[in-house]
Write a protein that holds these residues in place. Structure first.
Motif, PDB file in Angstrom:
ATOM      1  N   ARG A   1       1.034  -1.287  -0.039  1.00  0.00           N
ATOM      2  CA  ARG A   1      -0.042   0.001   0.246  1.00  0.00           C
ATOM      3  C   ARG A   1       0.831   1.298   0.096  1.00  0.00           C
ATOM      4  O   ARG A   1       0.809   2.180  -0.649  1.00  0.00           O
ATOM      5  CB  ARG A   1      -0.929   0.027   1.307  1.00  0.00           C
ATOM      6  N   SER A   2       1.813   1.187   0.878  1.00  0.00           N
ATOM      7  CA  SER A   2       2.761   2.552   0.844  1.00  0.00           C
ATOM      8  C   SER A   2       3.569   2.812  -0.151  1.00  0.00           C
ATOM      9  O   SER A   2       3.641   3.740  -0.655  1.00  0.00           O
ATOM     10  CB  SER A   2       3.644   2.515   2.031  1.00  0.00           C
ATOM     11  N   ALA A   3       3.656   1.570  -1.142  1.00  0.00           N
ATOM     12  CA  ALA A   3       4.678   1.851  -2.274  1.00  0.00           C
ATOM     13  C   ALA A   3       3.602   2.378  -3.469  1.00  0.00           C
ATOM     14  O   ALA A   3       4.361   3.299  -3.977  1.00  0.00           O
ATOM     15  CB  ALA A   3       5.120   0.304  -2.530  1.00  0.00           C
ATOM     16  N   TYR A   4       2.641   1.934  -3.402  1.00  0.00           N
ATOM     17  CA  TYR A   4       1.801   2.447  -4.450  1.00  0.00           C
ATOM     18  C   TYR A   4       1.058   3.768  -4.108  1.00  0.00           C
ATOM     19  O   TYR A   4       0.979   4.872  -4.812  1.00  0.00           O
ATOM     20  CB  TYR A   4       0.522   1.384  -4.585  1.00  0.00           C
ATOM     21  N   ILE A   5       0.990   4.274  -2.866  1.00  0.00           N
ATOM     22  CA  ILE A   5       0.547   5.374  -2.527  1.00  0.00           C
ATOM     23  C   ILE A   5       1.793   6.535  -2.889  1.00  0.00           C
ATOM     24  O   ILE A   5       1.351   7.656  -3.452  1.00  0.00           O
ATOM     25  CB  ILE A   5       0.236   5.655  -1.010  1.00  0.00           C
ATOM     26  N   SER A   6       2.978   6.122  -2.792  1.00  0.00           N
ATOM     27  CA  SER A   6       3.986   7.160  -3.097  1.00  0.00           C
ATOM     28  C   SER A   6       4.286   7.204  -4.450  1.00  0.00           C
ATOM     29  O   SER A   6       4.916   8.149  -4.859  1.00  0.00           O
ATOM     30  CB  SER A   6       5.424   6.816  -2.319  1.00  0.00           C
ATOM     31  N   THR A   7       3.937   6.248  -5.290  1.00  0.00           N
ATOM     32  CA  THR A   7       4.071   6.283  -6.764  1.00  0.00           C
ATOM     33  C   THR A   7       2.642   6.640  -7.803  1.00  0.00           C
ATOM     34  O   THR A   7       3.063   6.730  -8.779  1.00  0.00           O
ATOM     35  CB  THR A   7       4.337   4.744  -7.329  1.00  0.00           C
ATOM     36  N   LEU A   8       1.594   6.959  -6.983  1.00  0.00           N
ATOM     37  CA  LEU A   8       0.486   7.359  -7.449  1.00  0.00           C
ATOM     38  C   LEU A   8       0.988   8.562  -8.119  1.00  0.00           C
ATOM     39  O   LEU A   8       1.810   9.331  -7.599  1.00  0.00           O
ATOM     40  CB  LEU A   8      -0.627   7.443  -6.561  1.00  0.00           C
ATOM     41  N   TYR A   9       0.109   9.032  -9.224  1.00  0.00           N
ATOM     42  CA  TYR A   9       0.518  10.273 -10.061  1.00  0.00           C
ATOM     43  C   TYR A   9       0.499  11.466  -9.247  1.00  0.00           C
ATOM     44  O   TYR A   9       1.539  12.511  -9.260  1.00  0.00           O
ATOM     45  CB  TYR A   9      -0.416  10.376 -11.218  1.00  0.00           C
ATOM     46  N   SER A  10      -0.568  11.867  -8.315  1.00  0.00           N
ATOM     47  CA  SER A  10      -0.794  13.116  -7.928  1.00  0.00           C
ATOM     48  C   SER A  10      -1.074  13.085  -6.327  1.00  0.00           C
ATOM     49  O   SER A  10      -1.673  12.157  -5.958  1.00  0.00           O
ATOM     50  CB  SER A  10      -1.569  14.098  -8.480  1.00  0.00           C
ATOM     51  N   LEU A  11      -0.981  14.134  -5.827  1.00  0.00           N
ATOM     52  CA  LEU A  11      -1.531  14.580  -4.335  1.00  0.00           C
ATOM     53  C   LEU A  11      -3.152  13.999  -4.274  1.00  0.00           C
ATOM     54  O   LEU A  11      -3.536  13.289  -3.292  1.00  0.00           O
ATOM     55  CB  LEU A  11      -1.416  15.873  -3.788  1.00  0.00           C
ATOM     56  N   ARG A  12      -3.620  14.291  -5.265  1.00  0.00           N
ATOM     57  CA  ARG A  12      -5.198  14.307  -5.657  1.00  0.00           C
ATOM     58  C   ARG A  12      -5.377  12.768  -5.391  1.00  0.00           C
ATOM     59  O   ARG A  12      -6.313  12.486  -4.749  1.00  0.00           O
ATOM     60  CB  ARG A  12      -5.641  15.126  -7.009  1.00  0.00           C
ATOM     61  N   ASN A  13      -4.651  11.913  -6.386  1.00  0.00           N
ATOM     62  CA  ASN A  13      -5.083  10.490  -6.644  1.00  0.00           C
ATOM     63  C   ASN A  13      -4.399   9.988  -5.039  1.00  0.00           C
ATOM     64  O   ASN A  13      -5.347   8.961  -4.690  1.00  0.00           O
ATOM     65  CB  ASN A  13      -3.880   9.721  -7.440  1.00  0.00           C
ATOM     66  N   ARG A  14      -3.654  10.482  -4.379  1.00  0.00           N
ATOM     67  CA  ARG A  14      -3.096   9.867  -3.129  1.00  0.00           C
ATOM     68  C   ARG A  14      -4.165  10.177  -2.117  1.00  0.00           C
ATOM     69  O   ARG A  14      -4.608   9.010  -1.382  1.00  0.00           O
ATOM     70  CB  ARG A  14      -1.928  10.273  -2.690  1.00  0.00           C
ATOM     71  N   THR A  15      -4.725  11.163  -2.050  1.00  0.00           N
ATOM     72  CA  THR A  15      -5.810  11.673  -1.039  1.00  0.00           C
ATOM     73  C   THR A  15      -7.114  10.765  -1.704  1.00  0.00           C
ATOM     74  O   THR A  15      -7.774  10.224  -0.553  1.00  0.00           O
ATOM     75  CB  THR A  15      -6.244  12.870  -1.230  1.00  0.00           C
ATOM     76  N   LEU A  16      -7.442  10.629  -2.754  1.00  0.00           N
ATOM     77  CA  LEU A  16      -8.789   9.903  -3.035  1.00  0.00           C
ATOM     78  C   LEU A  16      -8.616   8.379  -2.912  1.00  0.00           C
ATOM     79  O   LEU A  16      -9.582   7.820  -2.303  1.00  0.00           O
ATOM     80  CB  LEU A  16      -8.920   9.956  -4.499  1.00  0.00           C
ATOM     81  N   VAL A  17      -7.376   7.808  -3.052  1.00  0.00           N
ATOM     82  CA  VAL A  17      -7.078   6.300  -2.646  1.00  0.00           C
ATOM     83  C   VAL A  17      -7.322   5.956  -1.294  1.00  0.00           C
ATOM     84  O   VAL A  17      -7.764   5.044  -0.862  1.00  0.00           O
ATOM     85  CB  VAL A  17      -5.783   5.840  -3.299  1.00  0.00           C
ATOM     86  N   MET A  18      -6.384   6.922  -0.374  1.00  0.00           N
ATOM     87  CA  MET A  18      -6.625   6.658   0.934  1.00  0.00           C
ATOM     88  C   MET A  18      -8.009   6.868   1.449  1.00  0.00           C
ATOM     89  O   MET A  18      -8.369   6.223   2.618  1.00  0.00           O
ATOM     90  CB  MET A  18      -5.560   7.588   1.661  1.00  0.00           C
TER      91      MET A  18
END
Ligand code: FAD
Ligand code: NAI
Length: 495
Positions: A462-479
């Protein structure tokens, strides 16, 4: 008392700083600045596709010296590693995509973005033809534009091995629309199985989910489906939940052939515990509307009824790639995909650079390879523009009789810039989610590799994918999606 006050003050400070940073970065993304206009004197790079390879190229390219045109049938980048989570509603589709215009609007020079499908490439005239297939644009007119360099990142198609019925009745898992189709079909099976008066046999068929292909796509999908059964199905469909069966069919002796032996065994034993049936040494030979015909290791054939069929047997070259290869028959002899040299130049057409899944070479078709190639190519094309500029400078210096020492200085600089090392892939490891909050990881470690599987690996995944997601927007939405599913479960409504 004083300690509590100090603790409260520190907490407040941390929360305010984090909120400030969050607002700053999200707003920075939201308001792109002024851009330079396209310049007819500069060279044009046409980028085909906006997947892992092309998007990584676009993101990393300093485009001051180039006019960039992006052509792709979809107008967003898709973070494919989390696509299996969309099929059961763990993640929302919008959380893992990033509109391409959010990327190009942040470039120095304006880029043209066309939502269209490339239909032809002329490597001699150096032109690309494309058409807008949207329903609104009724003309479907084809447009041809010239390129100086073409970045070829169209990916690959789903492999069917020409097996009858796969395209009609199977669901692939490559694009967002595929995940949506699987989700609808799954919920349709559940609702139809719950319908009044269904026979036992029909309920059993509808509740049988068959996954073909034991590569990472098939394994991750089976894992997600299992989570859905345990977390949600039992709550909302108690009368039929226990009838759900998941079968994974793999032609080879084991699943995940690219992972270490230890992780293959771990995955197979986890699947056994989770009651996912793994049929190895079994190949699907024919696909019907309600059943598949398989052949086992003893060459015996069986019919397996299914409700939902997910087909994940790897990649094959796209029609466009086959067409391009057909135009370069002496150089393009590998039917699996485009052949390039170690500088990503297409054999027979050196102004075309191919990357990612479109290429049949020494690397596996993975996001890691495609994105590293994108970074390398962006840097290389910047160096090529610098070299052009230095050559012009040299010509002028020579024409005006400049001092030999100054000429020598520019020659040295030119040699340095023109010396482009070949592309070298650096493997960062393989990760896969296998269900029941467990993941597996094969990570290179000194000269060997480190393998791990379990719940802790899932947190790493999970942390590896959160850090490679494209943008802050993507990270926020996925979490937020992960938190939402923990709090409220998955949504089982069918739009
Ligand atoms: P893609 O990302 O497939 O992009 C191709 C692009 O070309 C798309 O934008 C498409 O719209 C466009 N296109 C198609 N046809 C045309 C045309 N005619 N004209 C113009 N444009 C066109 N790899 C990993 O390393 N780690 C993972 O965890 C991982 N998980 C995955 C999970 C799933 C479910 C899948 C399907 C794949 C996964 N992969 C993973 C593999 C990875 O997604 C691919 O290797 C990667 O997407 C390849 O990048 P690409 O740019 O070559 O192609
Ligand atoms: P794959 O090519 O890795 O696996 C396909 C599997 O299907 C093979 O094991 C093959 O033996 C089997 N197969 C083929 N025909 C069959 C048949 N008729 N009946 C039964 N089995 C059959 O394909 P996949 O999983 O789609 O992956 C494609 C690429 O994307 C790979 O390079 C993979 O590494 C990458 N990927 C990586 C992920 C990760 O790292 N987590 C996740 C998903 C994909």
């Amino acid at each position: 008392q004083r300690f509590r006050l100090r603790f409260a003050r520190t907490t407040l400070f941390v929360v305010l700083t984090a909120t400030g940073a969050f607002i700053y970065f999200s707003q920075k993304d939201l308001y792109p600045g002024e851009q330079l206009d396209q310049d007819p004197k500069k060279k044009t790079i046409v980028v085909l596709g906006n997947g892992w390879g092309s998007t990584s190229f676009l993101k990393n390219l300093d485009n001051e010296e180039y006019n960039v045109v992006v052509v792709s049938p979809r107008n967003y980048f898709l973070f494919s590693p989390l696509l299996p989570s969309v099929t059961v509603g763990t993640l929302e589709a919008r959380s893992i995509i990033q509109p391409t215009r959010y990327i190009t609007r942040h470039k120095k020079r304006k880029c043209a973005v066309y939502e269209a499908e490339a239909t032809d490439i002329d490597p001699v005239k150096k032109t690309v033809t494309f058409k807008d297939a949207s329903e609104t644009n009724e003309t479907h007119k084809e447009v041809t534009i010239p390129y100086d360099y073409l970045v070829y990142g169209v990916g690959a198609e789903n492999q069917t091995f020409g097996i009858k019925g796969v395209k009609e009745y199977g669901c692939f898992l490559k694009e967002l629309k595929d995940a949506d189709r699987i989700r609808r079909k799954l919920l349709d099976c559940l609702e139809t199985a719950s319908f009044t008066g269904q026979s036992e046999e029909e309920i059993n068929r509808l509740m049988h989910m068959v996954v073909v292909g034991g590569g990472p796509t098939g394994v991750e999908y089976a894992g997600e489906l299992h989570d859905f059964l345990i977390d949600d199905l039992r709550k909302w469909y108690p009368e039929i939940a226990d009838k759900l069966r998941i079968t994974l069919i793999e032609a080879l002796p084991n699943v995940l052939p690219a992972f270490s032996k230890q992780l293959i065994e771990y995955t197979e034993s986890t699947f056994k515990t989770n009651k996912i049936d793994v049929m190895t040494r079994t190949a699907v030979k024919d696909v019907g509307e309600k059943s598949v015909i398989v052949q086992d290791a003893n060459k015996n054939t069986h019919e397996i009824p299914y409700g939902l069929l997910v087909w994940a047997t790897g990649n094959t070259a796209r029609e466009l790639s086959r067409k391009l290869m057909g135009k370069l028959p002496e150089h393009q002899t590998n039917r699996r995909g485009i052949t390039t040299d170690d500088h990503l130049r297409v054999a027979g057409a050196p102004e075309i650079f191919a990357l990612g899944d479109a290429v049949a070479g020494q690397y596996a078709p993975t996001a890691q390879v495609a994105s590293q190639q994108g970074v390398w190519l962006a840097r290389t094309l910047v160096k090529m523009a610098q070299a052009e500029k230095l050559k012009e400078e040299l010509n002028q210096m020579r024409a005006t009789g400049a001092e030999p020492a100054d000429v020598e200085r520019v020659v040295k600089k030119l040699n340095r810039v023109a010396d482009v090392p070949s592309f070298n892939y650096s493997h960062q490891g393989s990760l896969a989610y296998i269900g029941s909050e467990k993941a597996i990881a094969d990570v290179p470690f000194f000269n060997g590799s480190f393998s791990s599987g379990g719940v802790a690996t899932m947190l790493f995944w999970r942390s590896a994918y959160i850090s490679t997601l494209y943008s802050l927007r993507n990270r926020t939405l996925v979490m937020a999606d992960w938190a939402k599913v923990k709090l409220f479960g998955r949504d089982v409504s069918r739009e």
